[in-house]
Design a protein around this motif. Sequence first.
Motif, PDB file in Angstrom:
ATOM      1  N   UNK A   1      37.546 -37.601  -5.793  1.00  0.00           N
ATOM      2  CA  UNK A   1      36.558 -38.336  -6.575  1.00  0.00           C
ATOM      3  C   UNK A   1      37.132 -38.740  -7.926  1.00  0.00           C
ATOM      4  N   UNK A   2      36.612 -39.838  -8.440  1.00  0.00           N
ATOM      5  CA  UNK A   2      36.898 -40.220  -9.825  1.00  0.00           C
ATOM      6  C   UNK A   2      35.690 -39.900 -10.680  1.00  0.00           C
ATOM      7  N   UNK A   3      35.915 -39.174 -11.773  1.00  0.00           N
ATOM      8  CA  UNK A   3      34.868 -38.861 -12.753  1.00  0.00           C
ATOM      9  C   UNK A   3      35.434 -39.185 -14.124  1.00  0.00           C
ATOM     10  N   UNK A   4      34.643 -39.842 -14.959  1.00  0.00           N
ATOM     11  CA  UNK A   4      35.175 -40.267 -16.257  1.00  0.00           C
ATOM     12  C   UNK A   4      35.493 -39.055 -17.129  1.00  0.00           C
TER      13      UNK A   4
ATOM     14  N   UNK B   1      35.786 -36.704 -20.450  1.00  0.00           N
ATOM     15  CA  UNK B   1      34.790 -36.488 -21.506  1.00  0.00           C
ATOM     16  C   UNK B   1      35.286 -35.511 -22.541  1.00  0.00           C
ATOM     17  N   UNK B   2      34.899 -35.732 -23.785  1.00  0.00           N
ATOM     18  CA  UNK B   2      35.193 -34.816 -24.896  1.00  0.00           C
ATOM     19  C   UNK B   2      36.619 -34.265 -24.807  1.00  0.00           C
TER      20      UNK B   2
ATOM     21  N   UNK C   1      42.187 -25.363 -10.424  1.00  0.00           N
ATOM     22  CA  UNK C   1      41.015 -24.507 -10.636  1.00  0.00           C
ATOM     23  C   UNK C   1      40.631 -23.791  -9.347  1.00  0.00           C
TER      24      UNK C   1
ATOM     25  N   UNK D   1      28.611 -18.082  -7.416  1.00  0.00           N
ATOM     26  CA  UNK D   1      27.320 -17.648  -7.958  1.00  0.00           C
ATOM     27  C   UNK D   1      26.165 -18.210  -7.142  1.00  0.00           C
ATOM     28  N   UNK D   2      26.388 -19.369  -6.545  1.00  0.00           N
ATOM     29  CA  UNK D   2      25.323 -19.991  -5.754  1.00  0.00           C
ATOM     30  C   UNK D   2      25.930 -20.972  -4.779  1.00  0.00           C
TER      31      UNK D   2
ATOM     32  N   UNK E   1      28.585 -33.247 -11.113  1.00  0.00           N
ATOM     33  CA  UNK E   1      29.312 -31.990 -11.271  1.00  0.00           C
ATOM     34  C   UNK E   1      29.280 -31.648 -12.758  1.00  0.00           C
TER      35      UNK E   1
ATOM     36  N   UNK F   1      31.733 -24.161 -20.880  1.00  0.00           N
ATOM     37  CA  UNK F   1      32.605 -23.152 -21.489  1.00  0.00           C
ATOM     38  C   UNK F   1      31.721 -21.997 -21.920  1.00  0.00           C
TER      39      UNK F   1
ATOM     40  N   UNK G   1      27.554 -23.161  -7.484  1.00  0.00           N
ATOM     41  CA  UNK G   1      27.925 -22.679  -8.821  1.00  0.00           C
ATOM     42  C   UNK G   1      29.067 -21.673  -8.687  1.00  0.00           C
TER      43      UNK G   1
ATOM     44  N   UNK H   1      39.477 -21.313 -16.007  1.00  0.00           N
ATOM     45  CA  UNK H   1      39.754 -22.318 -17.028  1.00  0.00           C
ATOM     46  C   UNK H   1      38.863 -21.999 -18.227  1.00  0.00           C
TER      47      UNK H   1
ATOM     48  N   UNK I   1      36.848 -24.118 -19.398  1.00  0.00           N
ATOM     49  CA  UNK I   1      35.608 -24.532 -18.730  1.00  0.00           C
ATOM     50  C   UNK I   1      35.523 -23.673 -17.464  1.00  0.00           C
TER      51      UNK I   1
ATOM     52  N   UNK J   1      32.595 -22.235 -15.893  1.00  0.00           N
ATOM     53  CA  UNK J   1      31.452 -22.258 -14.991  1.00  0.00           C
ATOM     54  C   UNK J   1      31.256 -23.691 -14.480  1.00  0.00           C
ATOM     55  N   UNK J   2      31.318 -23.865 -13.176  1.00  0.00           N
ATOM     56  CA  UNK J   2      31.249 -25.195 -12.557  1.00  0.00           C
ATOM     57  C   UNK J   2      30.093 -25.236 -11.568  1.00  0.00           C
TER      58      UNK J   2
ATOM     59  N   UNK K   1      26.864 -24.845 -25.908  1.00  0.00           N
ATOM     60  CA  UNK K   1      26.861 -26.273 -26.231  1.00  0.00           C
ATOM     61  C   UNK K   1      27.888 -27.070 -25.422  1.00  0.00           C
TER      62      UNK K   1
ATOM     63  N   UNK L   1      28.886 -28.228 -22.503  1.00  0.00           N
ATOM     64  CA  UNK L   1      28.558 -28.484 -21.100  1.00  0.00           C
ATOM     65  C   UNK L   1      28.913 -29.935 -20.795  1.00  0.00           C
ATOM     66  N   UNK L   2      29.765 -30.137 -19.822  1.00  0.00           N
ATOM     67  CA  UNK L   2      30.155 -31.495 -19.436  1.00  0.00           C
ATOM     68  C   UNK L   2      29.318 -31.941 -18.245  1.00  0.00           C
ATOM     69  N   UNK L   3      28.908 -33.209 -18.273  1.00  0.00           N
ATOM     70  CA  UNK L   3      28.210 -33.808 -17.134  1.00  0.00           C
ATOM     71  C   UNK L   3      29.159 -34.855 -16.560  1.00  0.00           C
ATOM     72  N   UNK L   4      29.674 -34.606 -15.357  1.00  0.00           N
ATOM     73  CA  UNK L   4      30.760 -35.433 -14.806  1.00  0.00           C
ATOM     74  C   UNK L   4      30.354 -36.106 -13.493  1.00  0.00           C
ATOM     75  N   UNK L   5      29.448 -37.072 -13.548  1.00  0.00           N
ATOM     76  CA  UNK L   5      29.053 -37.732 -12.298  1.00  0.00           C
ATOM     77  C   UNK L   5      30.226 -38.507 -11.685  1.00  0.00           C
ATOM     78  N   UNK L   6      30.272 -38.563 -10.369  1.00  0.00           N
ATOM     79  CA  UNK L   6      31.349 -39.306  -9.714  1.00  0.00           C
ATOM     80  C   UNK L   6      31.136 -40.802  -9.921  1.00  0.00           C
TER      81      UNK L   6
END
Lengths: 154, 148
Positions: free
Chosen positions: A97-100, A102-103, A140, A146-147, B68, B72, B94, B99, B101, B103-104, B129, B131-136
Amino acid sequence: MVDSIEKAVISHIQGDLSVQPRPFARMAQAVGITEEEFISRVRRLKEKGIIRRFGATLRHQEAGFSANAMVAWEIPEHEIDKTGRILSEHKSVSHCYYRAPQRDWPYSLYTMIHGSSRDECHRIAAQLSRAIDITEYALLFSEKEFKKTSMEYF
Amino acid sequence: MDETDKKILNEIQSDFPISPRPYLDVGKRLGLSEQAVIEAVRRLKQRGIIRRIGGNFHSHRLNHVSTLCAAKVPEEKIEQFVEVVNGYAGVTHNYLRNNAYNIWFTFIAKDMDTIGEALGEIAVKTGIQDILNLPAKKMFKIKVDFEV
């Protein structure tokens, strides 16, 4: 998009089918339609592409894939398409997948790789790294689950 | 797992028959009785090799979006963070990963605003604080069958 009967059908097949000779018959009864109609509805949902896959989901570790890893790659934006296609061609890559970025997270292409050990995952990642000529990546492993459930849509 | 188990698993991951007697049909393909297939599948479920049997959906075709997320989280806050995150029905996977980061999780909802709001709530409740939001943005490959 989906009608009320389809929603009811989905609410039954999004979970876990009971292992018995006629698994669809009982669900059909609960929805209030015939087994035949239930089955034809499921087939239609599959034909329409709403169902991506119908079948057994395995626990990879128990099934003998003792290690899997997510590899996040740092790829220049103009290289995404080309690199995504190259990575996808590899047999050990199940998802790409490609995901942009961030930060403070510069990675953009994500692959899931599967091997018989963590060492093998490291080797696969190194091999992919050579194939795409990219050395910046994060490997990774999942240290703990966890779920893991399936979505309840309706 | 014996060879019969493996054959059955390779057969029912994406070609599970959508028919009145699916196990009878699998048996016909493999030269086994319906009862033998049912017993093998029950055993594979009991042993945890099969997680579930059912439908997997394209969430966007059911008017849902998925993403996804990565966070941290300091070690001493992991337990609380996971409890809060897992409380959302749309969080389906989950994992702890190796890493910063660490918790995924995946999140499915009706729309991205709902997810954005949930992530805001999670940040407030847990004090986390990062938390990354990484939509495909694009899907290149999704393989469904794992040959065992």
